[in-house]
Motif scaffolding. Structure first.
Motif, mmCIF file in Angstrom:
data_model
loop_
_atom_site.group_PDB
_atom_site.id
_atom_site.type_symbol
_atom_site.label_atom_id
_atom_site.label_comp_id
_atom_site.label_asym_id
_atom_site.label_seq_id
_atom_site.Cartn_x
_atom_site.Cartn_y
_atom_site.Cartn_z
ATOM 1 N N ALA A 1 0.985 -1.246 -0.044
ATOM 2 C CA ALA A 1 -0.027 0.092 -0.069
ATOM 3 C C ALA A 1 0.908 1.286 -0.152
ATOM 4 O O ALA A 1 0.264 2.185 -0.715
ATOM 5 C CB ALA A 1 -0.772 0.024 1.206
ATOM 6 N N ARG A 2 1.934 1.261 0.896
ATOM 7 C CA ARG A 2 2.957 2.408 0.727
ATOM 8 C C ARG A 2 3.403 2.644 -0.901
ATOM 9 O O ARG A 2 3.447 3.614 -1.270
ATOM 10 C CB ARG A 2 3.991 2.154 1.660
ATOM 11 C CG ARG A 2 3.670 2.366 3.235
ATOM 12 C CD ARG A 2 4.950 2.214 3.869
ATOM 13 N NE ARG A 2 4.682 2.405 5.296
ATOM 14 C CZ ARG A 2 5.040 1.476 6.065
ATOM 15 N NH1 ARG A 2 5.725 0.199 5.632
ATOM 16 N NH2 ARG A 2 4.655 1.678 7.463
ATOM 17 N N HIS A 3 3.876 1.582 -1.579
ATOM 18 C CA HIS A 3 4.485 1.725 -2.979
ATOM 19 C C HIS A 3 3.205 2.068 -3.787
ATOM 20 O O HIS A 3 3.557 3.124 -4.650
ATOM 21 C CB HIS A 3 4.755 0.394 -3.327
ATOM 22 C CG HIS A 3 6.144 0.176 -2.934
ATOM 23 N ND1 HIS A 3 7.416 0.777 -3.105
ATOM 24 C CD2 HIS A 3 6.771 -1.291 -2.300
ATOM 25 C CE1 HIS A 3 8.226 0.350 -2.649
ATOM 26 N NE2 HIS A 3 7.816 -0.899 -1.913
ATOM 27 N N ILE A 4 1.679 1.999 -3.719
ATOM 28 C CA ILE A 4 0.934 2.377 -4.150
ATOM 29 C C ILE A 4 0.829 3.951 -4.320
ATOM 30 O O ILE A 4 0.692 4.937 -4.909
ATOM 31 C CB ILE A 4 -0.703 1.611 -3.861
ATOM 32 C CG1 ILE A 4 -0.631 0.254 -4.728
ATOM 33 C CG2 ILE A 4 -1.739 2.761 -4.447
ATOM 34 C CD1 ILE A 4 -0.602 0.267 -6.015
ATOM 35 N N ARG A 5 0.920 4.508 -2.749
ATOM 36 C CA ARG A 5 0.789 5.592 -2.358
ATOM 37 C C ARG A 5 1.811 6.365 -3.022
ATOM 38 O O ARG A 5 1.467 7.527 -3.416
ATOM 39 C CB ARG A 5 0.917 5.830 -0.819
ATOM 40 C CG ARG A 5 1.017 7.264 -0.195
ATOM 41 C CD ARG A 5 1.110 7.316 1.203
ATOM 42 N NE ARG A 5 1.226 8.783 1.668
ATOM 43 C CZ ARG A 5 1.281 9.043 2.810
ATOM 44 N NH1 ARG A 5 2.016 8.227 3.730
ATOM 45 N NH2 ARG A 5 1.267 10.384 3.213
ATOM 46 N N LEU A 6 3.077 6.129 -2.912
ATOM 47 C CA LEU A 6 4.134 6.776 -3.627
ATOM 48 C C LEU A 6 4.000 6.796 -5.209
ATOM 49 O O LEU A 6 4.449 7.851 -5.803
ATOM 50 C CB LEU A 6 5.584 6.094 -3.267
ATOM 51 C CG LEU A 6 5.969 5.905 -1.686
ATOM 52 C CD1 LEU A 6 7.117 5.042 -1.667
ATOM 53 C CD2 LEU A 6 6.274 7.530 -1.373
ATOM 54 N N VAL B 1 9.128 6.893 -12.228
ATOM 55 C CA VAL B 1 9.282 6.394 -10.692
ATOM 56 C C VAL B 1 7.944 5.502 -10.214
ATOM 57 O O VAL B 1 7.897 4.752 -9.640
ATOM 58 C CB VAL B 1 9.763 7.498 -10.042
ATOM 59 C CG1 VAL B 1 9.646 7.295 -8.504
ATOM 60 C CG2 VAL B 1 11.078 8.019 -10.585
ATOM 61 N N ALA B 2 6.799 6.375 -10.972
ATOM 62 C CA ALA B 2 5.618 5.700 -10.543
ATOM 63 C C ALA B 2 5.473 4.338 -10.924
ATOM 64 O O ALA B 2 4.963 3.297 -10.086
ATOM 65 C CB ALA B 2 4.421 6.566 -10.976
ATOM 66 N N VAL B 3 5.951 3.848 -12.141
ATOM 67 C CA VAL B 3 5.777 2.673 -12.563
ATOM 68 C C VAL B 3 6.786 1.625 -11.812
ATOM 69 O O VAL B 3 6.308 0.407 -11.568
ATOM 70 C CB VAL B 3 6.278 2.548 -14.064
ATOM 71 C CG1 VAL B 3 6.401 1.073 -14.581
ATOM 72 C CG2 VAL B 3 5.222 3.434 -14.811
ATOM 73 N N VAL C 1 5.412 -1.751 -9.603
ATOM 74 C CA VAL C 1 5.999 -3.090 -9.918
ATOM 75 C C VAL C 1 6.363 -3.476 -8.757
ATOM 76 O O VAL C 1 5.998 -4.627 -8.396
ATOM 77 C CB VAL C 1 7.410 -2.963 -10.640
ATOM 78 C CG1 VAL C 1 8.127 -4.435 -10.629
ATOM 79 C CG2 VAL C 1 6.819 -2.519 -12.118
ATOM 80 N N ARG C 2 6.851 -2.841 -7.638
ATOM 81 C CA ARG C 2 7.087 -3.373 -6.085
ATOM 82 C C ARG C 2 5.889 -3.597 -5.631
ATOM 83 O O ARG C 2 5.779 -4.487 -4.637
ATOM 84 C CB ARG C 2 7.980 -2.183 -5.559
ATOM 85 C CG ARG C 2 9.314 -1.994 -6.371
ATOM 86 C CD ARG C 2 9.985 -0.615 -5.475
ATOM 87 N NE ARG C 2 11.299 -0.614 -6.018
ATOM 88 C CZ ARG C 2 12.207 0.379 -5.782
ATOM 89 N NH1 ARG C 2 11.728 1.372 -4.820
ATOM 90 N NH2 ARG C 2 13.258 0.817 -6.445
ATOM 91 N N ALA C 3 4.733 -2.850 -5.723
ATOM 92 C CA ALA C 3 3.425 -3.087 -5.093
ATOM 93 C C ALA C 3 3.095 -4.393 -5.537
ATOM 94 O O ALA C 3 2.632 -5.137 -4.771
ATOM 95 C CB ALA C 3 2.482 -2.300 -5.477
ATOM 96 N N LYS C 4 3.151 -4.758 -6.944
ATOM 97 C CA LYS C 4 2.819 -6.130 -7.568
ATOM 98 C C LYS C 4 3.554 -7.293 -6.833
ATOM 99 O O LYS C 4 3.094 -8.342 -6.465
ATOM 100 C CB LYS C 4 2.862 -6.096 -9.100
ATOM 101 C CG LYS C 4 1.792 -5.265 -9.661
ATOM 102 C CD LYS C 4 2.189 -5.225 -11.017
ATOM 103 C CE LYS C 4 1.729 -6.423 -11.769
ATOM 104 N NZ LYS C 4 0.211 -6.851 -11.768
ATOM 105 N N ARG C 5 4.972 -6.929 -6.536
ATOM 106 C CA ARG C 5 5.937 -8.034 -5.992
ATOM 107 C C ARG C 5 5.284 -8.428 -4.412
ATOM 108 O O ARG C 5 5.367 -9.562 -3.937
ATOM 109 C CB ARG C 5 7.344 -7.716 -6.009
ATOM 110 C CG ARG C 5 7.809 -7.552 -7.174
ATOM 111 C CD ARG C 5 9.192 -6.927 -7.003
ATOM 112 N NE ARG C 5 9.830 -6.812 -8.253
ATOM 113 C CZ ARG C 5 10.839 -6.022 -8.436
ATOM 114 N NH1 ARG C 5 11.309 -5.494 -7.689
ATOM 115 N NH2 ARG C 5 11.460 -6.020 -9.729
#
Length: 208
Positions: A132-137, A148-150, A154-158
């Motif tokens: 969720a933090r990666h989505i926020r960022l 950077v958003a992409v 990708v990290r959120a998907k991991r």
């Protein structure tokens, strides 16, 4: 004139970028700690602190906060002449972010209602909070730094992949040679809602 209205609309449209991250803030405010951080509200981890028997359902307040933020965003969207990117995309993104919160809120409500703390919940919520933090960022960088958003998406998907592994391992442990009991079924329901929240993170990353 028309040009003036366009400039004013663009300025209002830029403000929309502040509301979409606000949906994620409802479940992962800056500085949230481990053990699920703020994804599951304070008190969820205290055994035996659920609602009194026969009382009203547990209310975490997290889902309502996300719904209110999304209502504000949609109101801005309807009144904005020019948006930073497609209205349909903003609407779809806000919907998937809200789904993240709703699924996590369901897990929190069941922990409070069932008065149990399944063993894998802490690790699952830590990973969920990280996603969720990666989505926020990612949402925060969409306009100015899309690459950077992409990367954050990708990290959120991991994180979703990790939750999927944890979910299947946890369910396997629950039913591995154990007698079927109501406690096992309750634990599975909590795991399922956490996995659903992770699935919503995956869909949100795809929208990004």
């Amino acid at each position: 004139g028309r040009g003036g209205r366009g400039r004013a609309g663009a300025l209002r449209g830029a403000r929309l970028g502040r509301h979409a991250p606000g949906l994620v803030v409802a479940c992962c405010p800056a500085g949230g700690g481990g053990r699920g951080g703020a994804l599951l509200p304070r008190g969820v981890w205290d055994a035996g602190r659920g609602p009194a028997e026969g009382g009203p359902p547990a209310d975490t307040g997290v889902g309502g906060e996300g719904d209110e933020t999304r209502r504000i965003l949609i109101d801005e969207l309807m009144r904005t002449y020019s948006t930073p990117f497609d209205r349909e995309d903003i609407f779809a993104l806000s919907r998937t972010i809200d789904d993240i919160i709703d699924a996590a809120d369901e897990a929190a409500r069941e922990i409070l209602t069932f008065r149990i703390r399944p063993p894998e919940v802490a690790e699952m919520t830590d990973v969920l909070l990280d996603g969720a933090r990666h989505i926020r960022l990612a949402v925060g960088e969409l306009l100015d730094h899309p690459t950077v958003a992409v990367e954050h998406a990708v990290r959120a998907k991991r994180c979703e992949n990790r939750i999927d592994d944890l979910y299947h391992a946890a369910v396997d442990d629950l039913f591995d040679g154990s007698e079927l009991t109501s406690e096992l079924l309750k634990a599975r329901e909590i795991y399922r809602h956490l996995k659903n929240s992770a699935d919503c993170i995956d869909r949100t990353a795809d929208e990004i």
